[in-house]
Design a protein around this motif. Structure first.
Motif, mmCIF file in Angstrom:
data_model
loop_
_atom_site.group_PDB
_atom_site.id
_atom_site.type_symbol
_atom_site.label_atom_id
_atom_site.label_comp_id
_atom_site.label_asym_id
_atom_site.label_seq_id
_atom_site.Cartn_x
_atom_site.Cartn_y
_atom_site.Cartn_z
ATOM 1 N N ARG A 1 15.742 -23.860 -41.607
ATOM 2 C CA ARG A 1 14.620 -24.686 -41.398
ATOM 3 C C ARG A 1 13.987 -25.127 -42.740
ATOM 4 O O ARG A 1 13.539 -26.295 -42.870
ATOM 5 C CB ARG A 1 13.476 -23.842 -41.014
ATOM 6 N N TYR B 1 4.503 -31.357 -33.138
ATOM 7 C CA TYR B 1 3.522 -31.076 -31.944
ATOM 8 C C TYR B 1 2.292 -31.712 -32.161
ATOM 9 O O TYR B 1 1.621 -32.202 -31.154
ATOM 10 C CB TYR B 1 3.149 -29.346 -32.087
ATOM 11 N N VAL C 1 18.685 -27.861 -36.209
ATOM 12 C CA VAL C 1 18.676 -29.528 -35.692
ATOM 13 C C VAL C 1 19.982 -30.159 -36.100
ATOM 14 O O VAL C 1 20.305 -31.333 -35.220
ATOM 15 C CB VAL C 1 17.229 -30.111 -36.326
#
Ligand code: NAD
Length: 337
Positions: free
Chosen positions: A168, A185, A79
């Motif tokens: 992560r 999500y 990211v």
């Protein structure tokens, strides 16, 4: 003609999921690879028919500007690298598909949107569920009023994180914990299932900071979303259990998906319980991945805005920032309209 994609980052997602999908595409083909590992790039190029002239590394990436075969750059990197590679791709005159979560902060997202706008290029976020038949059918039935007036939404999303040294679990590279990676999500689904934008959030984080995986980022974070119609969204995100489920409750019934947002195997029930399983009609592509790749190609060809543009990624990051603030300050945070 089929538009040419360059895949940046040959990791689990770029190499494992996306690259094998070009064979299922009608409007997209793989023409370039960007990797820090020359041997891997060469091997993957040979396997997928990418010419040596289509192999780049992170240093010479900007030369992609001179490659007319490349129309779209697909950023499949950690990211913390999304903003840099999106902006460099736009400056090289390429359209961009960037993986979720869009970036580390809303400020970065805004810079990415501005760079693509300035270059006159499209920017889309890799929200593949918008091309997944089960989710599309669930949305259609919710909007058609099949379960009556919407009352509440619930979603739990999580998986068990492993290696404590993975990017992560490093805040500087991931921007945060489970909500950035998997809880997003649930947040996305809350928005597309209700068709509304939240006006406020309330969140609570629960993390065992002695667990070596969670020294820097959160494990569980539970967040409530208030929607303008009075619908309540209730989401649980975690890095310590496997869960993938969506429930939308109306006054006449419910829509349920489990798994809801995985790579495959989605199931959908509409009615009072699970007595009525629905087989959705085919989606826009052979599968969600091919549908996503071809959607951006078609948007470029027809000069349309993608259904999940950069602004959509920015909205989620703004909400996630409010979720973190709420958990930190232990209070309800109103979202700006
Ligand atoms: P990964 O760790 O498997 O791959 C990351 C790639 O980036 C690797 O090839 C790695 O070598 C490369 N890289 C370059 N510089 C790096 C650096 N400084 N540190 C670490 N890696 C570096 O990760 P992934 O699972 O492929 O995730 C990549 C992106 O895709 C993330 O944004 C992730 O959120 C997203 N993703 C999306 C989905 C989805 O379903 N849409 C699924 C998985 C991952």
């Amino acid at each position: 003609r089929k538009l040419g994609y360059a895949i940046v980052g040959l990791g689990g997602y770029g190499l494992g999921q996306i690259i094998p999908q070009f064979k299922n595409c009608q409007h997209s083909r793989l023409v370039a690879l960007v990797s820090g590992d020359a041997a891997k790039a060469k091997r993957v190029a040979a396997e997928y028919g990418v010419p040596p002239s289509g192999i780049y590394d992170y240093n010479n990436f900007d030369r992609i500007r001179d490659n007319p075969e490349v129309d779209i750059v697909y950023v499949c990197l950690p990211v913390s690298m999304h903003a840099e590679y999106t902006i460099r791709a736009a400056k090289a005159g390429k359209h961009v598909l960037c993986e979720k979560p869009m970036a580390l902060s809303s400020k970065e997202c805004e810079a990415m949107i501005a760079a693509c706008r300035q270059a006159g290029k499209k920017l889309m976020i890799g929200y593949r569920c918008h091309f997944e038949p089960t989710n599309l059918e669930a949305i259609r039935r919710a909007r058609a009023g099949e379960i009556g007036k919407l009352r509440y939404f619930r979603s739990e999303h999580g998986y068990t994180a492993g290696d404590p040294t993975a990017w992560r679990l490093k805040k500087a590279m991931s921007g945060g914990g489970s909500i950035m990676d998997i809880g997003i999500y649930a947040l996305q689904a809350a928005r597309y299932m209700t068709g509304e934008e939240p006006v406020a959030v309330y969140a609570k984080e629960t993390t065992d900071r002695n667990d070596p995986r969670f020294r820097e980022v959160e494990d569980m974070i539970e967040f409530q979303l208030e929607f303008p119609s009075g619908v309540i969204g209730s989401c649980m995100s975690m890095y310590s259990a496997n869960r993938n489920q969506v429930l939308l409750m109306g006054d006449k019934g419910r829509i349920e998906m489990e798994p809801a947002t995985g790579y495959s195997g989605q199931r959908l029930w509409v009615g009072r319980g699970r007595e009525n399983e629905i087989q959705p009609p085919p989606g826009p592509g052979r599968n969600q991945f091919a549908g996503q790749l071809d959607h951006l190609s078609q948007c470029v060809i027809e000069n349309r805005e993608p259904v999940v543009p950069g602004e959509e990624g920015l909205r989620d990051i703004r909400i996630i920032e409010a979720v973190y603030q709420s958990a930190r300050e232990k209070r309800r945070i109103a979202l700006k309209a």
